[in-house]
Every structure is written in structure tokens, then in C-alpha cells.
Motif scaffolding. Structure first.
Motif, PDB file in Angstrom:
ATOM      1  N   THR A  79       0.515  -1.268  -0.130  1.00 35.00           N
ATOM      2  CA  THR A  79       0.156  -0.150   0.014  1.00 35.00           C
ATOM      3  C   THR A  79       0.946   1.353  -0.122  1.00 35.00           C
ATOM      4  O   THR A  79       1.373   1.527   0.601  1.00 35.00           O
ATOM      5  CB  THR A  79      -0.847   0.857   1.535  1.00 35.00           C
ATOM      6  OG1 THR A  79      -1.614  -1.656   1.328  1.00 35.00           O
ATOM      7  CG2 THR A  79      -2.368   0.993   2.055  1.00 35.00           C
ATOM      8  N   ILE A 100      -8.583  -3.041   1.378  1.00 34.84           N
ATOM      9  CA  ILE A 100      -6.828  -2.812   2.255  1.00 34.84           C
ATOM     10  C   ILE A 100      -7.189  -1.547   2.893  1.00 34.84           C
ATOM     11  O   ILE A 100      -6.002  -0.926   3.651  1.00 34.84           O
ATOM     12  CB  ILE A 100      -6.344  -2.847   1.084  1.00 34.84           C
ATOM     13  CG1 ILE A 100      -6.284  -4.174   0.426  1.00 34.84           C
ATOM     14  CG2 ILE A 100      -4.797  -2.953   1.175  1.00 34.84           C
ATOM     15  CD1 ILE A 100      -5.492  -4.576  -1.302  1.00 34.84           C
ATOM     16  N   LEU A 101      -7.492  -0.204   1.917  1.00 42.01           N
ATOM     17  CA  LEU A 101      -7.902   0.742   3.276  1.00 42.01           C
ATOM     18  C   LEU A 101      -7.950   1.272   4.479  1.00 42.01           C
ATOM     19  O   LEU A 101      -7.577   1.644   5.090  1.00 42.01           O
ATOM     20  CB  LEU A 101      -8.352   1.821   1.550  1.00 42.01           C
ATOM     21  CG  LEU A 101      -7.278   1.964   0.731  1.00 42.01           C
ATOM     22  CD1 LEU A 101      -8.666   3.214  -0.107  1.00 42.01           C
ATOM     23  CD2 LEU A 101      -6.634   3.011   0.615  1.00 42.01           C
ATOM     24  N   VAL A 131       0.968   5.514  -0.220  1.00 46.01           N
ATOM     25  CA  VAL A 131      -0.345   6.588   0.219  1.00 46.01           C
ATOM     26  C   VAL A 131       0.957   7.921  -0.331  1.00 46.01           C
ATOM     27  O   VAL A 131       1.231   7.605   0.528  1.00 46.01           O
ATOM     28  CB  VAL A 131      -0.614   6.645   0.989  1.00 46.01           C
ATOM     29  CG1 VAL A 131      -1.485   7.729   1.410  1.00 46.01           C
ATOM     30  CG2 VAL A 131      -1.735   4.801   1.570  1.00 46.01           C
ATOM     31  N   VAL A 155      -4.176   6.983  -3.352  1.00 49.43           N
ATOM     32  CA  VAL A 155      -3.205   4.697  -3.078  1.00 49.43           C
ATOM     33  C   VAL A 155      -2.694   4.360  -4.342  1.00 49.43           C
ATOM     34  O   VAL A 155      -3.771   4.337  -5.302  1.00 49.43           O
ATOM     35  CB  VAL A 155      -4.686   4.473  -2.355  1.00 49.43           C
ATOM     36  CG1 VAL A 155      -4.023   3.587  -1.166  1.00 49.43           C
ATOM     37  CG2 VAL A 155      -4.692   5.946  -1.409  1.00 49.43           C
ATOM     38  N   SER A 206       4.891   7.130   1.039  1.00 48.03           N
ATOM     39  CA  SER A 206       4.434   6.551   2.417  1.00 48.03           C
ATOM     40  C   SER A 206       4.126   5.223   2.006  1.00 48.03           C
ATOM     41  O   SER A 206       3.013   4.490   1.283  1.00 48.03           O
ATOM     42  CB  SER A 206       3.742   6.346   4.046  1.00 48.03           C
ATOM     43  OG  SER A 206       3.032   5.708   4.660  1.00 48.03           O
ATOM     44  N   PHE A 256      -5.366  -0.295   6.197  1.00 45.44           N
ATOM     45  CA  PHE A 256      -4.327   0.357   6.819  1.00 45.44           C
ATOM     46  C   PHE A 256      -4.883   1.600   7.724  1.00 45.44           C
ATOM     47  O   PHE A 256      -3.996   2.238   8.135  1.00 45.44           O
ATOM     48  CB  PHE A 256      -4.267   1.612   5.391  1.00 45.44           C
ATOM     49  CG  PHE A 256      -3.509   2.416   5.136  1.00 45.44           C
ATOM     50  CD1 PHE A 256      -2.063   2.523   4.889  1.00 45.44           C
ATOM     51  CD2 PHE A 256      -3.391   4.061   5.087  1.00 45.44           C
ATOM     52  CE1 PHE A 256      -0.976   3.099   4.617  1.00 45.44           C
ATOM     53  CE2 PHE A 256      -2.734   4.568   5.289  1.00 45.44           C
ATOM     54  CZ  PHE A 256      -1.125   4.790   5.068  1.00 45.44           C
TER      55      PHE A 256
END
Lengths: 88, 453
Positions: free
Chosen positions: A7, B8-9, A9, A44, A73, B12
Motif C-alpha cells: 500500500t 485494504i484501505l 499513500v 493510493v 508512505s 490501512f
């Protein structure tokens, strides 16, 4: 462990996909899936990688360093955590 | 994609915005095979056993934390109650030698706390139990990682008033011996009713005699994730309960995954996930703030007990859906000095000692981390322990007392223990004495409701 989720961001800019995916390729991991989304006002990028020819640490270091250069990040996690949290 | 972007977010957000973490991974180790010919040899065997079992523990926890991307706040060890390994001629010097061996072992293993310097005396006190309890103040004074838990009551056995009285005096002695640190030794001393042998939380963790050789137990995240779920839910209490359950499900699943993975890497058994939501001194990580987000103006106001009951029950339901092995305390912990929001409400007089006692009936775990005046009478402390034990035996639940009679401090004074144990205000304690009742000693017999055969 064969699969991880990355992930990334940060603020949208030119070269994010290229920068992160290059780092993944250099670490010897294979991108299986890639998508983008937004978190509030942030860009993202979500990537699923196969780790069979790479190590977790090697990949983590590579994409974290690439993320820092791009002002992103970056979090690398084994896919098991998503299965645990989101599948009954 | 195998997982949706939303999933997924959400992960996060929970990890990086709402501070989802695993509160503690606690390695339980049996010391039953460590009894030597004397205290010195037992202490040596204890050190050897912990070295053998726990050498890779912190490394395994750190690796799992890194690969799953989940912060793990504490790594801890719990051992068999030490009174059980004091051997045939127990002496205080033996018990102290073992205490110091545990302290060194904790330091060498890289864990911040080690629990189990305790005894199970709910029905009777053996010579070893007596020696162990007598050694607690010295042991806590000469260590910084060692924790002590003594079980003085159970639903099945009743309340051992003799043990209650002894432990009240040990709380006072511990405070006096650690008066330079405001009696902080008492922060590592809990007196229990119905203490579980698989509790991963300190100061109450010990490795129960019913447990295997070594076990990994996990305590899930704190209130901040629940607080975020509550904040986002504007509906009825039915909807609120659902929101809490969903968050608790995810937190528990993370805890179970971490626990199973650490256990697998170490080649030991996975024990339980304790679904207790336990606060920390970090801003937002407060049970009081959750209650206030639920709509109670100030935690401690009428309605608080109902809100906490619903909160704890919803967390349990979500947690038990997520994981078959739910155990330990699995309630809501309210260690007052460690919960910034709760500490503020106590200082304001909104949350009182009596309201905290009422909350014990709907959540674990008793009067926890409460600063009381240094000149509080031993009998008053014994009365507080007996009251908590009574709630525990009648309601068939775990309760405990971890109070700090802060030497030289009066009601309204502030005390800062620093770090993990937080800070708080000394509360007023009723001065009328229960001594006449407690001096009678003996055993308050088992609760009638426990006779179920």
C-alpha cells in the motif's frame, strides 16, 4: 509466504507507478495485481505481489526506499492479515 | 483483485489512523520441572528453562510484527506461580533468589515485564504460599520487571479472609519499601479473585498449572479502534453494538493471526486471544473517551455502567465470532492512572471509587491502578480487596485490586509514575473501618451458585 500487499499513500505525481513497480522488479517479485484509489485527498496505489523469487525483507527495503524518493508512505504486509480481517 | 481496495484501505486506516496494534504477546512457561534441592538450584533451573524456551521469543514477535505490518506494543513472559516451586523447605531467601532470577531472565529475554511471582491461596495457605507472600514486598522493591499476582478468592472456594488480610498488609509494605518511587512497586502487585491462568495482561499474568509446557497468549488492541468505530456510528444502540462487534472481530482476528504465527515459529502451543480492550496513556486510547463518544457527557455520570456493559458485551460477541480460543480476562480493563481520560474524570470527581466498583460488575477487572492516600489503614485496603472478591465470587467473574497507597500523599495530590503506569490523582477513601469484620478471619464459603453438581 508467497504473497504480499503493498500500500503506497501520498500526493499524486508523475512516476509513482513506474518508481514503485521498478523497485518491485529489482527485488525479484512479480506484480500479480495493481489498482489505485484515494484516501481522503491522497493518492493510493495497491499492489499484490508474488514473493516466490524474493524475500520479504529485500522487497520491503526496496519499495520503502523507492517510496521515500517519491514522497510516498509505503507499507508491505503479508496477505494473511487481509484474509484474517476481511474473510469470515 | 483478491481483496477490494476498500478492504485494504480499511486495514490501512485502522493501523495508521486509528492506531490498531496488538497490545501484548505473552509467552507462558511452566516452571513445574524446575524444583531443585534448594532455592539456589531452583533459581538456576528457572533461569535455564526461561533461557531455553524464550531465547527466540522477542525475535519471533518482531519478525511477525514486521511481516504483517502490525505494531506489537509489549512482549512479556508469564510463569507458573512461584509458590508452587519453592520445594520442601521453603525459605524467604529461596523465594527472593527466584525473584531475582526471574528479573534477570526477563532482562536477558528482552521483555519489559515478567509475571508469576505469586500464589493461589483462595482456600488455604501452604508454608510455601506464606513464604512467597511474605517475600513479595522485598521482591518488588529489588526488581523493576517482576510482577506478582495472588489469588485470594474463587467462586468455587469462596474468599480466604486470612489471605485477604495478609495481602492488604503486603500492599502497604510494598508501598513503603518503594516510597521513593511513590509506591510504584504496588503497580506490579495484583490481588485476584478467579484469576485465569491464561491472562496475558500484567500485573496479573501467570502460567496456570492447567496449561502446557509453553503457550503464546495474545492481548488485542486498545480502545482507539473501538473509539473510531463508535465515533463513525450515529445510529441507535443496536447499530452501535454492530459497529463495535465488527471492529472487535477484526482486532481479534489480527490478534489470533499474530499469536498463531509467533507460536508456530517458536514451536510452542497457541493459547488464547484476550479480547479485553485495555487503555494506554496515549491520547485517544481511553475507555472513558469511548464511553463519552457513545454519548455519556462525562465518564462516571449515570448511564456509564450501561454504556460499559454494552461496550464489553459487544466486544466479546465480535471477538468470539472471530476466534474460537477466546480466554484470559476478556472484558474491559480500567487501570485508572494508565487511562488518560479516566484519570481526568477521577481528578474532576466525576468518576468515583464507588462508580469504579460498580463498573466491576459489568467488566473486568476491579479497582485497578488507583492511587489512595498513603496513610490508608491496612484494614481499609483489606476491605477493598474483600469487596472486589465478593463481586467476583457471586458473579462468577474475575476481579482484582491493584491500588497504590502513595506514601505521604493526601486526597487531591497528583502522582506521576512515568511511562507505562501513567499518572493520576489520589482519591478519597472512606475512613470507617471494616476491621471488626475482617479480623474474624476464616473463609467466606463458596457461593451457593457455584454448587452446580
Amino acid at each position: 509466504m508467497t504473497r504480499v500487499v503493498i500500500t503506497a499513500v501520498g500526493t499524486d505525481r508523475i512516476g509513482i507507478v513506474a518508481g514503485i513497480s521498478n523497485a518491485i522488479a529489482r527485488a525479484g517479485a512479480n506484480i500479480e495485481d495493481l489498482t489505485s484509489s484515494r484516501l481522503e485527498d491522497k493518492f493510493v496505489m495497491l499492489i499484490v505481489c508474488d514473493l516466490r523469487k524474493s524475500s520479504f525483507e529485500e522487497l520491503r527495503r526496496a519499495v520503502t526506499a523507492a517510496g521515500e524518493k517519491l514522497g510516498m508512505s509505503v507499507v508491505v504486509q503479508r496477505e494473511e492479515i487481509f484474509r484474517a480481517m476481511h474473510r469470515v | 483483485m483478491k481483496f477490494t481496495a476498500e478492504e485494504i484501505l480499511e486495514t490501512f486506516r485502522m493501523l495508521h489512523v486509528e492506531s490498531l496494534d496488538v497490545r501484548s504477546v505473552t509467552l507462558g512457561i511452566s516452571l513445574l520441572d524446575c524444583v531443585g534441592e534448594d532455592g539456589r538450584s531452583t533459581a538456576s533451573r528457572v533461569a535455564g528453562k526461561i533461557r531455553e524456551v524464550a531465547s527466540g521469543f522477542v525475535g519471533a514477535v518482531n519478525a511477525v510484527s514486521s511481516e504483517l505490518g502490525v505494531p506489537i506494543t509489549h512482549r512479556r513472559i508469564a510463569v507458573t506461580p512461584v509458590s508452587l516451586i519453592l520445594g520442601s523447605s521453603p525459605r524467604r531467601s529461596d523465594a527472593l533468589a527466584i525473584a531475582l532470577a526471574l528479573e534477570r531472565s526477563a532482562r536477558d529475554a528482552g521483555v519489559d515485564l515478567i509475571g508469576g511471582f505469586g500464589a493461589l491461596v483462595e482456600k488455604g495457605i501452604t508454608r510455601a504460599d506464606s513464604v512467597l507472600m511474605d517475600t513479595i514486598p522485598q521482591a518488588l522493591c529489588r526488581t523493576s520487571r517482576l510482577c506478582s499476582a495472588v489469588n485470594v478468592a474463587s467462586t468455587r472456594a469462596g474468599i480466604n479472609l486470612n489471605a485477604v488480610n495478609v495481602m492488604a498488609s503486603k500492599v502497604k509494605e510494598t508501598a513503603e519499601l518503594t516510597k521513593k518511587e511513590n509506591g510504584a512497586g504496588c503497580a506490579r502487585l495484583s490481588v485476584f479473585c478467579n484469576a485465569p491462568g491464561d491472562n496475558p495482561f500484567m500485573a496479573g499474568a501467570f502460567h496456570g498449572v492447567e496449561e502446557g509446557e509453553a503457550t503464546v497468549n495474545v492481548a488485542i488492541s486498545g480502545p482507539s479502534v473501538i473509539r473510531a468505530a463508535v465515533e463513525a456510528c450515529g445510529g441507535s444502540v443496536d447499530e452501535l453494538s454492530d459497529a463495535i462487534k465488527r471492529a472487535a472481530f477484526k482486532m481479534t482476528r489480527v490478534g489470533e493471526l499474530v499469536g498463531r504465527e509467533v507460536a508456530r515459529r517458536m514451536g510452542v502451543g497457541f493459547g488464547i486471544v484476550d479480547t479485553s480492550i485495555a487503555p494506554t496513556t496515549a491520547p485517544g486510547d481511553s475507555i472513558a473517551e469511548v464511553v463519552e463518544k457513545m454519548g455519556v457527557e462525562r465518564c462516571g455520570a449515570p448511564g456509564t455502567t450501561a454504556a460499559v456493559a454494552m461496550l464489553v458485551d459487544s466486544v466479546k460477541k465480535g471477538g468470539m465470532m472471530a476466534c474460537t480460543r477466546v480466554g484470559g480476562l476478556s472484558g474491559a480493563l480500567i487501570p485508572v492512572t494508565e487511562d488518560g481520560g479516566m484519570s481526568r474524570r477521577v481528578a474532576e470527581g466525576c468518576m468515583t471509587l464507588e462508580k469504579l466498583e460498580a463498573l466491576t460488575s459489568v467488566c473486568s477487572v476491579g479497582l485497578d491502578m488507583i492511587c489512595i492516600p498513603g496513610d490508608t489503614d491496612v484494614w481499609t485496603i483489606a476491605g477493598m480487596i474483600a469487596d472486589q472478591a465478593a463481586i467476583g465470587i457471586i458473579n462468577d467473574k474475575t476481579t482484582s485490586v491493584r491500588v497504590i497507597p502513595v506514601p505521604g500523599k493526601k486526597p487531591g495530590d497528583t502522582v506521576d509514575f512515568g511511562g507505562l503506569f501513567g499518572k493520576g490523582v489520589v482519591v478519597e477513601v472512606p475512613r470507617w473501618s471494616p476491621a471488626g469484620f475482617l479480623r474474624r478471619g476464616g473463609q467466606i464459603s463458596r457461593a451457593a451458585r457455584s454448587a452446580r453438581n
